[in-house]
Motif scaffolding. Structure first.
Motif, PDB file in Angstrom:
ATOM      1  N   LEU A  19     -11.501  23.820  17.589  1.00  0.00           N
ATOM      2  CA  LEU A  19     -12.549  22.811  17.652  1.00  0.00           C
ATOM      3  C   LEU A  19     -13.945  23.431  17.600  1.00  0.00           C
ATOM      4  CD1 LEU A  19     -11.045  20.477  20.397  1.00  0.00           C
ATOM      5  CD2 LEU A  19     -11.045  20.115  17.920  1.00  0.00           C
ATOM      6  N   MET A  20     -14.025  24.727  17.850  1.00  0.00           N
ATOM      7  CA  MET A  20     -15.316  25.417  17.826  1.00  0.00           C
ATOM      8  C   MET A  20     -15.740  25.663  16.380  1.00  0.00           C
ATOM      9  SD  MET A  20     -14.638  28.216  20.835  1.00  0.00           S
ATOM     10  CE  MET A  20     -16.258  28.937  20.691  1.00  0.00           C
ATOM     11  N   ASP A  21     -17.020  25.531  16.109  1.00  0.00           N
ATOM     12  CA  ASP A  21     -17.527  25.783  14.765  1.00  0.00           C
ATOM     13  C   ASP A  21     -17.402  27.255  14.382  1.00  0.00           C
ATOM     14  OD1 ASP A  21     -18.137  23.148  14.324  1.00  0.00           O
ATOM     15  OD2 ASP A  21     -20.194  23.351  15.028  1.00  0.00           O
ATOM     16  N   ASN A  22     -17.815  28.125  15.280  1.00  0.00           N
ATOM     17  CA  ASN A  22     -17.787  29.559  15.004  1.00  0.00           C
ATOM     18  C   ASN A  22     -17.077  30.274  16.145  1.00  0.00           C
ATOM     19  OD1 ASN A  22     -19.405  29.487  12.603  1.00  0.00           O
ATOM     20  ND2 ASN A  22     -21.161  29.069  13.926  1.00  0.00           N
ATOM     21  N   LEU A  23     -15.918  30.843  15.843  1.00  0.00           N
ATOM     22  CA  LEU A  23     -15.206  31.602  16.862  1.00  0.00           C
ATOM     23  C   LEU A  23     -15.952  32.892  17.157  1.00  0.00           C
ATOM     24  CD1 LEU A  23     -11.514  31.321  15.640  1.00  0.00           C
ATOM     25  CD2 LEU A  23     -12.530  30.205  17.605  1.00  0.00           C
ATOM     26  N   PRO A  24     -15.966  33.329  18.418  1.00  0.00           N
ATOM     27  CA  PRO A  24     -16.551  34.634  18.722  1.00  0.00           C
ATOM     28  C   PRO A  24     -15.795  35.724  17.956  1.00  0.00           C
ATOM     29  CG  PRO A  24     -16.153  33.380  20.723  1.00  0.00           C
ATOM     30  CD  PRO A  24     -15.507  32.634  19.606  1.00  0.00           C
ATOM     31  N   GLU A  25     -16.502  36.718  17.506  1.00  0.00           N
ATOM     32  CA  GLU A  25     -15.920  37.794  16.699  1.00  0.00           C
ATOM     33  C   GLU A  25     -14.687  38.435  17.340  1.00  0.00           C
ATOM     34  OE1 GLU A  25     -15.751  40.293  13.253  1.00  0.00           O
ATOM     35  OE2 GLU A  25     -16.717  38.383  13.689  1.00  0.00           O
ATOM     36  N   PRO A  26     -14.699  38.798  18.647  1.00  0.00           N
ATOM     37  CA  PRO A  26     -13.498  39.400  19.238  1.00  0.00           C
ATOM     38  C   PRO A  26     -12.282  38.469  19.187  1.00  0.00           C
ATOM     39  CG  PRO A  26     -15.386  39.752  20.659  1.00  0.00           C
ATOM     40  CD  PRO A  26     -15.820  38.798  19.595  1.00  0.00           C
ATOM     41  N   ILE A  27     -12.491  37.178  19.354  1.00  0.00           N
ATOM     42  CA  ILE A  27     -11.388  36.216  19.283  1.00  0.00           C
ATOM     43  C   ILE A  27     -10.866  36.118  17.859  1.00  0.00           C
ATOM     44  CG2 ILE A  27     -10.723  33.798  19.587  1.00  0.00           C
ATOM     45  CD1 ILE A  27     -11.205  35.270  22.218  1.00  0.00           C
ATOM     46  N   ARG A  28     -11.764  36.051  16.887  1.00  0.00           N
ATOM     47  CA  ARG A  28     -11.353  35.972  15.489  1.00  0.00           C
ATOM     48  C   ARG A  28     -10.543  37.196  15.092  1.00  0.00           C
ATOM     49  NH1 ARG A  28     -12.319  37.936  11.035  1.00  0.00           N
ATOM     50  NH2 ARG A  28     -14.154  39.098  11.605  1.00  0.00           N
ATOM     51  N   ILE A  29     -10.994  38.378  15.501  1.00  0.00           N
ATOM     52  CA  ILE A  29     -10.282  39.624  15.197  1.00  0.00           C
ATOM     53  C   ILE A  29      -8.902  39.605  15.853  1.00  0.00           C
ATOM     54  CG2 ILE A  29     -10.264  42.118  15.630  1.00  0.00           C
ATOM     55  CD1 ILE A  29     -13.342  42.014  15.261  1.00  0.00           C
ATOM     56  N   SER A  30      -8.828  39.152  17.114  1.00  0.00           N
ATOM     57  CA  SER A  30      -7.550  39.086  17.822  1.00  0.00           C
ATOM     58  C   SER A  30      -6.586  38.130  17.124  1.00  0.00           C
ATOM     59  CB  SER A  30      -7.762  38.633  19.263  1.00  0.00           C
ATOM     60  OG  SER A  30      -8.512  39.579  19.966  1.00  0.00           O
ATOM     61  N   PHE A  31      -7.064  36.963  16.718  1.00  0.00           N
ATOM     62  CA  PHE A  31      -6.214  36.001  16.016  1.00  0.00           C
ATOM     63  C   PHE A  31      -5.725  36.579  14.698  1.00  0.00           C
ATOM     64  CE2 PHE A  31      -7.881  31.778  17.971  1.00  0.00           C
ATOM     65  CZ  PHE A  31      -7.332  32.142  19.179  1.00  0.00           C
ATOM     66  N   ASP A  32      -6.613  37.224  13.969  1.00  0.00           N
ATOM     67  CA  ASP A  32      -6.221  37.842  12.695  1.00  0.00           C
ATOM     68  C   ASP A  32      -5.148  38.897  12.911  1.00  0.00           C
ATOM     69  OD1 ASP A  32      -8.034  36.259  11.346  1.00  0.00           O
ATOM     70  OD2 ASP A  32      -9.538  37.841  11.121  1.00  0.00           O
ATOM     71  N   TYR A  33      -5.324  39.734  13.924  1.00  0.00           N
ATOM     72  CA  TYR A  33      -4.358  40.789  14.226  1.00  0.00           C
ATOM     73  C   TYR A  33      -3.002  40.190  14.616  1.00  0.00           C
ATOM     74  CZ  TYR A  33      -2.198  44.788  16.526  1.00  0.00           C
ATOM     75  OH  TYR A  33      -1.322  45.777  16.890  1.00  0.00           O
ATOM     76  N   ALA A  34      -3.032  39.232  15.536  1.00  0.00           N
ATOM     77  CA  ALA A  34      -1.789  38.646  16.036  1.00  0.00           C
ATOM     78  C   ALA A  34      -1.040  37.888  14.947  1.00  0.00           C
ATOM     79  CB  ALA A  34      -2.083  37.724  17.212  1.00  0.00           C
TER      80      ALA A  34
END
Length: 66
Positions: free
Chosen positions: A19-34
């Motif tokens: 629901l967030m417009d822009n995910l925080p960078e550490p969260i985005r990186i974690s999601f991409d990795y997982a």
């Protein structure tokens, strides 16, 4: 960040995070990795509440006193 925390964020928090417009960078990186890793699903199953993977019968409670 441990893989368990990443998966909990991914599985439980993803609805809220999306629901967030822009995910925080550490969260985005974690999601991409997982999302690129299969280890958790192979070992554990679809989530930590329904263990059906290769560790479903793993039990070391008899070794806790060592």
């Amino acid at each position: 960040m441990s893989i368990q925390i990443m998966w909990r964020l991914f599985n439980i928090g993803s609805d809220i995070m999306l629901l967030m417009d822009n995910l925080p960078e550490p969260i985005r990186i974690s999601f991409d990795y997982a999302s690129k890793r299969k280890t958790y699903r192979i070992m554990n199953g679809p989530n930590e509440f329904t263990v059906t993977g290769t560790i479903k019968d793993w039990d070391v409670t008899d070794q806790l006193g060592r």
